[in-house]
Every structure is written in structure tokens, then in C-alpha cells.
Design a protein around this motif. Structure first.
Motif, PDB file in Angstrom:
ATOM      1  N   ASP A 161       0.832  -1.210   0.000  1.00 31.05           N
ATOM      2  CA  ASP A 161       0.000   0.000   0.000  1.00 31.05           C
ATOM      3  C   ASP A 161       0.863   1.255   0.000  1.00 31.05           C
ATOM      4  O   ASP A 161       0.547   2.242  -0.677  1.00 31.05           O
ATOM      5  CB  ASP A 161      -0.930   0.011   1.221  1.00 31.05           C
ATOM      6  N   PHE A 162       1.945   1.224   0.758  1.00 31.36           N
ATOM      7  CA  PHE A 162       2.845   2.382   0.818  1.00 31.36           C
ATOM      8  C   PHE A 162       3.476   2.650  -0.546  1.00 31.36           C
ATOM      9  O   PHE A 162       3.620   3.799  -0.969  1.00 31.36           O
ATOM     10  CB  PHE A 162       3.935   2.136   1.861  1.00 31.36           C
ATOM     11  N   ASN A 163       3.827   1.599  -1.251  1.00 39.69           N
ATOM     12  CA  ASN A 163       4.470   1.742  -2.554  1.00 39.69           C
ATOM     13  C   ASN A 163       3.543   2.377  -3.596  1.00 39.69           C
ATOM     14  O   ASN A 163       4.010   2.909  -4.604  1.00 39.69           O
ATOM     15  CB  ASN A 163       4.938   0.369  -3.049  1.00 39.69           C
ATOM     16  N   LYS A 164       2.230   2.345  -3.335  1.00 39.28           N
ATOM     17  CA  LYS A 164       1.249   2.858  -4.294  1.00 39.28           C
ATOM     18  C   LYS A 164       0.938   4.342  -4.115  1.00 39.28           C
ATOM     19  O   LYS A 164       0.290   4.944  -4.966  1.00 39.28           O
ATOM     20  CB  LYS A 164      -0.058   2.061  -4.180  1.00 39.28           C
ATOM     21  N   ILE A 165       1.354   4.943  -2.999  1.00 43.66           N
ATOM     22  CA  ILE A 165       0.991   6.341  -2.772  1.00 43.66           C
ATOM     23  C   ILE A 165       1.737   7.247  -3.741  1.00 43.66           C
ATOM     24  O   ILE A 165       2.842   6.950  -4.174  1.00 43.66           O
ATOM     25  CB  ILE A 165       1.273   6.792  -1.321  1.00 43.66           C
ATOM     26  N   ASP A 166       1.093   8.362  -4.076  1.00 44.42           N
ATOM     27  CA  ASP A 166       1.734   9.374  -4.921  1.00 44.42           C
ATOM     28  C   ASP A 166       1.131  10.731  -4.586  1.00 44.42           C
ATOM     29  O   ASP A 166       0.374  10.860  -3.607  1.00 44.42           O
ATOM     30  CB  ASP A 166       1.570   9.041  -6.408  1.00 44.42           C
ATOM     31  N   GLU A 167       1.440  11.737  -5.407  1.00 47.38           N
ATOM     32  CA  GLU A 167       0.992  13.103  -5.115  1.00 47.38           C
ATOM     33  C   GLU A 167      -0.526  13.249  -5.094  1.00 47.38           C
ATOM     34  O   GLU A 167      -1.064  14.215  -4.531  1.00 47.38           O
ATOM     35  CB  GLU A 167       1.587  14.083  -6.138  1.00 47.38           C
ATOM     36  N   ASP A 263      10.350   6.907  -2.881  1.00 54.17           N
ATOM     37  CA  ASP A 263      11.023   6.734  -4.171  1.00 54.17           C
ATOM     38  C   ASP A 263      12.467   6.264  -4.027  1.00 54.17           C
ATOM     39  O   ASP A 263      13.038   5.698  -4.971  1.00 54.17           O
ATOM     40  CB  ASP A 263      10.975   8.034  -4.978  1.00 54.17           C
ATOM     41  N   SER A 264      13.062   6.509  -2.857  1.00 51.99           N
ATOM     42  CA  SER A 264      14.455   6.087  -2.640  1.00 51.99           C
ATOM     43  C   SER A 264      14.590   4.574  -2.532  1.00 51.99           C
ATOM     44  O   SER A 264      15.689   4.021  -2.704  1.00 51.99           O
ATOM     45  CB  SER A 264      14.996   6.714  -1.352  1.00 51.99           C
TER      46      SER A 264
END
Length: 269
Positions: A161-167, A263-264
Motif C-alpha cells: 500500500d505504501f508503494n502505491k501512494i503518490d501526489e 522513491d528512494s
């Protein structure tokens, strides 16, 4: 540590800290009280659900009823304690202190009344009695389930779920994910203390702490920005603009740092 011992110890700590709330001077007491209850809540939500969904739901509701009256006062105390770190004028800091201290006096009366009520005491008594019973459903069934699989599945889902977040991810969605990470961290702590039989979880706790702090900074600044907006009439127009700009800047910075961290890929398991 044996799970039964862990749970009983947490129940005892809850009872001991509650007694200390009668003379609430040290804000750390309320903080530890809440942390202890949140660990118990994580236990119910993560592990108890695997052995009895109906009873775990009842247990979660009971713990939430105990936690709820403590939230507003804790948030205000943290706000008060951090005012001196704000990069705004001394005049604004003084004004904020005065406003929040007045609000705290009213809030403390509500808090004190709530935690001393018969209903609240009965909820605590029910929970404490439950934890001491040999027939408590968790004690009888917790050893029959694969707790490693349970926490491993949660780890996989939450980081996915964390990997899917964006602006485009809303503040509400970020807050919900923040709460999931908080519950996961407590559940992981329980696993390491009670269920770890050589099967380690890959989560880097230092990276998890960074994540939680970033999520926390977003939520704190968002809540404080909304609070400042409610102070129209108590602050001058110039003071309002300065505070709003300060919290907006912090909010945007915290969100940007969260996305940079994501993103890192430093958090990858």
C-alpha cells in the motif's frame, strides 16, 4: 516471554498508569497509558482476529472505549510542548500558549470527568478481569495459529500500500496508512517478544521509525493548520497569515520528504 504473561503484564501496567492519572501532572503518564493501550489494541486487531473474529471485535471495541477520552488532551499537550520549536515570532508563540492553556483547562475537566466516570471504570474493570481469567479466549487459542504468517502477510500488504501512494493520495488516505503502520509496529513488537521462534521479520525498525515520523509530521501539521484557521478573531490578520504559512510550509515539506523516502526504495524489504 510467554504470551499470557505479556498480556497480563500489559493489563497490570494499564491499571497502574490509570491510578496515576488521578493526579495528572506528568504528561508522560498519559502518553505511556495510551501507548500501552495501543499495544493491546494491536494485539486484538492483528492476533486475536486469527483465533476468534467475534470476540476480538468485542475486545477491540472495549479497548477503543478506554482510549478515546484520552486523545484530545494528549494531542493538545504535544502541541503545547512544541510551540517553542516553531519558527515564528515570540509574540505569536506567547499568544498560542495563552490560547492553548485556556483550551487545555476546559479539556482537562472533560478528560478528568470522563476517566473518573463509573462507565469508564467499569470498562477498565471488565478488561482487567478478562485478562486474569484462564478462560480468556486468547490464552486458550493463540498457540494454535501461525502468528508468523499473520504478521508476514500484514507486512507485505502494508508496504504494498505504501508503494502505491503518490501526489494524488489524499491526506485522509495518508492518515489511514499512518495508523496501519502504527498498528503494524506494535504488532511486530508483540511478535518479537512472544511469538518469534527463529522466524525473523525482515522489516528494518529504524526505517519503519523514519516512516512513522514522516507520516506523523504530515498529520500534526495538517491538524494544526486547521486549528489555526479556527482562531480567527483571537489572532490578528497578520499573525493568522504567518501561522498558516508556517504550517502549510511544514505540511508540504513533510509530504515531499515522505515521497522522496518512498522513491528512494531504502525501505524495501
Amino acid at each position: 516471554m510467554d504470551f499470557r504473561e505479556w498480556f497480563k503484564e500489559r493489563a497490570n501496567v494499564t491499571n497502574e498508569l490509570y491510578i496515576r492519572l488521578d493526579n495528572y501532572e506528568d504528561i508522560e503518564v498519559l502518553h505511556q497509558y495510551r501507548v500501552n493501550l495501543r499495544k493491546l489494541y494491536a494485539c486484538s486487531e492483528v492476533y486475536a482476529k486469527q483465533v476468534d473474529k467475534k470476540k476480538s471485535k468485542e475486545l477491540s471495541k472495549l479497548i477503543k472505549r478506554i482510549i478515546k477520552p484520552t486523545s484530545a488532551l494528549r494531542d493538545l499537550d504535544v502541541f503545547l510542548g512544541e510551540i517553542e520549536t516553531f519558527t515564528c515570532s515570540a509574540q505569536i508563540k506567547k499568544k498560542l500558549h495563552n490560547i492553548l492553556n485556556i483550551k487545555r483547562a476546559t479539556l482537562f475537566e472533560k478528560f478528568s470527568s470522563a476517566v473518573k466516570s463509573d462507565e469508564y471504570k467499569n470498562n477498565l474493570k471488565d478488561f482487567y478481569t478478562m485478562s486474569k481469567s484462564d478462560k480468556f479466549f486468547l490464552y486458550k487459542k493463540i498457540g494454535r495459529v501461525n502468528n508468523y504468517k499473520t504478521i508476514k502477510n500484514i507486512e507485505k500488504i502494508i508496504y504494498g500500500d505504501f508503494n502505491k501512494i503518490d501526489e494524488s493520495t489524499s491526506f485522509t488516505e495518508l492518515h489511514e496508512l499512518r495508523m496501519k503502520f502504527k498498528k503494524f509496529r506494535y504488532a511486530l513488537n508483540i511478535y518479537e517478544q512472544c511469538f518469534d521462534e527463529g522466524k525473523k521479520i525482515s522489516t528494518d525498525l529504524s526505517k519503519l521509525k523514519i516512516l512513522q515520523d514522516l507520516f506523523g509530521a504530515i498529520q500534526d501539521n495538517l491538524v494544526r493548520l486547521e486549528f489555526v484557521k479556527s482562531l480567527k478573531g483571537e489572532l490578528t490578520k497578520k499573525q493568522l497569515i504567518e501561522l498558516k504559512d508556517y504550517f502549510k510550509k511544514n505540511l508540504n515539506s513533510a509530504r515531499e520528504k515522505l515521497y522522496i523516502f518512498k522513491d528512494s526504495k531504502e525501505w524495501l524489504l
